[in-house]
Enzyme design. Structure first.
Site, PDB file in Angstrom:
ATOM      1  N   CYS A  87      -5.914   4.160  -0.411  1.00  0.00           N
ATOM      2  CA  CYS A  87      -4.970   5.270  -0.536  1.00  0.00           C
ATOM      3  C   CYS A  87      -5.505   6.309  -1.532  1.00  0.00           C
ATOM      4  O   CYS A  87      -6.447   7.023  -1.227  1.00  0.00           O
ATOM      5  CB  CYS A  87      -3.587   4.749  -0.915  1.00  0.00           C
ATOM      6  SG  CYS A  87      -2.268   5.959  -0.615  1.00  0.00           S
ATOM      7  N   HIS A 179      -2.459   0.795   3.116  1.00  0.00           N
ATOM      8  CA  HIS A 179      -2.416  -0.268   2.101  1.00  0.00           C
ATOM      9  C   HIS A 179      -2.623  -1.635   2.752  1.00  0.00           C
ATOM     10  O   HIS A 179      -1.653  -2.279   3.172  1.00  0.00           O
ATOM     11  CB  HIS A 179      -1.078  -0.240   1.354  1.00  0.00           C
ATOM     12  CG  HIS A 179      -0.949   0.898   0.401  1.00  0.00           C
ATOM     13  ND1 HIS A 179      -1.409   0.838  -0.900  1.00  0.00           N
ATOM     14  CD2 HIS A 179      -0.436   2.142   0.570  1.00  0.00           C
ATOM     15  CE1 HIS A 179      -1.165   1.993  -1.504  1.00  0.00           C
ATOM     16  NE2 HIS A 179      -0.584   2.799  -0.634  1.00  0.00           N
ATOM     17  N   GLU A 181      -3.213  -4.348   1.330  1.00  0.00           N
ATOM     18  CA  GLU A 181      -2.764  -5.429   0.446  1.00  0.00           C
ATOM     19  C   GLU A 181      -1.329  -5.864   0.719  1.00  0.00           C
ATOM     20  O   GLU A 181      -0.928  -6.953   0.289  1.00  0.00           O
ATOM     21  CB  GLU A 181      -2.918  -5.021  -1.023  1.00  0.00           C
ATOM     22  CG  GLU A 181      -2.005  -3.925  -1.523  1.00  0.00           C
ATOM     23  CD  GLU A 181      -2.543  -2.517  -1.299  1.00  0.00           C
ATOM     24  OE1 GLU A 181      -2.171  -1.617  -2.071  1.00  0.00           O
ATOM     25  OE2 GLU A 181      -3.324  -2.309  -0.343  1.00  0.00           O
TER      26      GLU A 181
END
Length: 543
Positions: A87, A179, A181
Site C-alpha cells: 500500500c 493488503h 496481510e
C-alpha cells in the site's frame, strides 16, 4: 556473550510506517516459519547490527506527497536484498524511483478483484507465481500511482487501479497496492510465501528450535550459579516463561505467586498444583489477600485500584524475596563451612518477566505508544527498587507462539489455552468498592459462567470470557419475595489479535441456562445481562 537471534535465524525486516495492519505482516511471516522483526520506518540500514534477508515496507495513514510524510531510508533500495512495499510501501517505492502518486477520485476501500499480469520472465512473475486470472484482495487507500517509475512494470491491476502491483525490471523490488496481510485478501499468505522464497530464507523459525536455543541463551546469561526470581500470575505467559526458565536452570529459578484476594475461584491452589507438583517449578505462594483487600476497601476508581494492587504487590514480593535471599545466604555459608563450595549458589541478579512481542511492537511503532487508556499492571517497579536485571525469554513471541511453546514444554492444554486474566484480577471486574463479600459473589458467578462455556464446548472458540459485578441493584422476585439485589454482566469476545473484537453470539438456550444458574445459585444476585459491545468502541475489559 549470548548469540543474537539474527545470527541464529534468517530474518526479514519490516519497517513500520504507522499502519494498523503492520503487526499482521509480522505474524504472516512467522506463520511461514521465518523469523521477522518490526522496526520504525526511521530505522537507518547502516545502523543495523544485522543484515536482513529481505525488507517489507508497511502501509501508512499518511500520503507520500505530504510534507510530514514518513520517508524510507534510501539505502533500503541499495542493500542488495529483496524489498516488498505494501500500500503506502508501494507508493514510497514509486516516489523514490521517479513515479507519481496522486489522490484518486475513486478511492478503494474493501474487497476488490485484482487481475494478475504475467510477463514470462521468472523474476517479474515470482511474486504471483501461482496466481492466475483475478483474485479477491483487500484495498484500503485514497492515493494511488498515476505514473509508474520507468524501471518498473505492472504485475497486477484492477479496473480503477492500473498499477495495483509492480515489479522492478532487474531488481527484486516489488510493490502491491492491496493488503495481503489481512484475511480478506484470500491468497495473501501465498504472496508472502513467494516473497520468502524470493528472499531465499531458511524456514527454521519453529518453537522446537526456539526451545533449545533459548535454553542455551538463558544459561549463558545467568551463568552456572546465578539465580533468577519470577513473579507468577498463573496466566499463560508467566507459566510458560516459568517452565522454560526451570528447564534452563532448574531450582535456581524461584517463582513467587502472590494471592491478592481477587483471583478466580481456587486459582492459587490450582496454579501451585500444576506448576509445582506437576511441572516441578520451584514455586512459593504467598497469601496476602487480607493485606490487599484492606487497602482496597471503599476504593471505586479503577486507576486507584490498579495503583494500590501494583504497589502492594511490590511490597509483598520484596518481602518474600528478602526471605529467599536470606535463605540463599545461609545455604551458601553452610556449603562453604562444609568445604563444599561447588554446592554454593550465586546471588539473585535477574527478574523474569513474560513480555511478549506485541508489547515490543507497541513501544517501537512509528506512531509511538498509543495514548494510555488504562495503566497496565506489571512488575517494572521491582527493577528500580531491587536493582535486578530483566530477563525476558518470550519477548520475541506472539501469543499463539507462546501457547505452542507451552504445549512443547508439557504444560497441560487447559492452561496454555486459558483466557487472559488482568493483573489487578477481579478488582477491575467489580465496578464498585472491593470487599471480600463482593469478591465471593463474582468468583461464584464467573465460575458458573466459565464452567458452562466449557461444558458446551465453546471455550476454545472464545478469546476471552468473564463475568462483571455491576455497581447497581435491581428489583426482583425470588421465592414470592421482593428482592433488591446485584446485577451480573456477562462478557465474551472473539478476536484474533485483541486489537479489535466482536461479541460472541451465544445460543439463547445457553444464555438462559447460565442466567438461571447464577440467579439461583449465587446469593445476592437477581439479574444477569449480556454485554454485546464490539471493540472499538468498547474495550474488552470494562475497567
Amino acid at each position: 556473550m549470548t548469540e543474537a537471534i539474527h545470527s541464529q535465524y534468517d530474518s526479514i525486516l519490516i519497517l513500520d510506517f504507522g499502519s494498523q495492519y503492520s503487526h499482521l505482516i509480522t505474524r504472516r511471516c512467522r506463520e511461514l516459519n521465518v523469523y521477522c522483526e518490526m522496526l520504525p520506518c526511521t530505522q537507518k540500514i547502516k545502523d543495523l547490527d544485522w543484515k536482513p534477508k529481505g525488507i517489507i515496507l508497511s502501509g501508512s495513514p499518511y500520503s507520500v506527497y505530504d510534507e510530514v510524510a514518513p520517508r524510507v531510508d534510501p539505502d533500503v533500495f541499495t542493500a542488495g536484498v529483496p524489498v516488498l512495499g505494501i500500500c503506502y510501501g508501494l507508493q514510497e517505492i514509486a516516489w523514490n524511483h521517479g513515479g507519481k502518486v496522486d489522490p484518486h477520485d475513486k478511492r478503494e476501500y474493501g474487497h476488490a478483484m485484482v487481475e494478475v499480469v504475467k510477463h514470462g520472465v521468472p523474476h517479474l512473475d515470482a511474486l504471483f507465481k501461482n496466481w492466475e486470472g483475478s483474485v479477491q484482495v483487500w484495498m484500503s487507500h485514497g492515493d494511488q500511482l498515476s505514473k509508474a517509475p520507468e524501471d518498473f512494470v505492472v504485475i497486477a491491476k484492477t479496473p480503477t487501479a492500473p498499477f495495483a502491483a509492480m515489479a522492478h525490471k532487474s531488481k527484486p523490488i516489488y510493490g502491491v497496492q492491496f493488503h495481503p496481510e489481512v484475511t480478506h485478501s484470500l491468497r495473501g499468505v501465498e504472496l508472502f510465501d513467494s516473497f520468502v522464497d524470493i528472499c531465499a530464507c531458511r524456514r527454521d523459525w519453529t518453537m522446537e528450535t526456539f526451545i533449545d536455543k533459548e535454553i542455551k541463551r538463558i544459561r549463558e546469561i545467568v551463568g552456572p550459579k546465578g539465580q533468577v526470581l519470577g513473579a507468577i500470575s498463573g496466566g499463560v505467559d508467566s507459566s510458560v516463561a516459568a517452565k522454560l526458565m526451570h528447564e534452563a536452570i532448574g531450582d535456581r529459578f524461584h517463582a513467587v505467586m502472590v494471592d491478592n484476594g481477587v483471583l478466580r475461584t481456587n486459582e492459587a491452589a490450582q496454579v501451585y498444583e500444576m506448576l509445582s507438583k506437576d511441572l516441578g517449578v520451584n514455586l512459593t505462594v504467598v497469601d496476602a489477600s487480607e493485606q490487599f483487600l484492606s487497602r482496597l476497601k471503599d476504593v471505586e476508581d479503577p486507576e486507584q485500584k490498579r495503583k494500590i494492587i501494583g504497589n502492594t504487590f511490590i511490597h509483598v514480593f520484596e518481602a518474600e524475596v528478602a526471605k529467599l535471599e536470606k535463605q540463599a545466604e545461609d545455604e551458601e555459608a553452610a556449603a562453604l563451612a562444609a568445604g563444599k563450595p561447588q554446592e554454593a549458589k550465586g546471588k539473585f541478579e535477574y527478574l523474569l518477566q513474560g513480555t511478549l512481542y506485541p508489547d515490543v511492537i507497541e513501544s517501537i511503532s512509528f506512531k509511538g505508544p498509543s495514548a494510555t487508556i488504562k495503566t497496565h499492571h506489571n512488575v517494572g517497579g521491582l527493577l528500580e527498587d531491587m536493582k535486578l536485571k530483566l530477563i525476558e525469554p518470550l519477548r520475541e513471541l506472539f501469543k499463539d507462539e507462546v501457547r505452542a511453546l507451552g504445549k512443547l514444554l508439557g504444560i497441560p492444554a487447559h492452561l496454555v489455552g486459558r483466557h487472559p486474566f488482568p493483573g489487578p484480577g477481579l478488582a477491575i471486574r467489580i465496578l464498585g468498592p472491593v470487599t471480600r463479600e463482593q469478591v465471593k459473589i463474582l468468583q461464584h458467578a464467573d465460575s458458573i459462567y466459565i464452567d458452562e462455556i466449557r461444558a458446551a464446548g465453546l471455550y476454545d472458540q472464545i478469546s476471552q470470557a468473564f463475568a462483571v459485578l455491576l455497581p447497581v441493584r435491581a428489583v426482583g422476585v425470588q421465592g414470592d419475595k421482593r428482592t433488591y439485589d446485584q446485577v451480573i454482566a456477562l462478557r465474551a469476545a472473539a478476536t484474533t489479535d485483541f486489537m479489535t473484537a466482536t461479541w460472541y453470539p451465544f445460543p439463547a438456550e445457553f444464555l438462559s441456562k447460565v442466567s438461571n444458574r447464577i440467579t439461583n445459585e449465587v446469593q445476592g444476585v437477581n439479574r444477569v445481562v449480556l454485554d454485546i459491545s464490539s471493540k472499538p468502541p468498547a474495550t474488552i475489559e470494562w475497567l
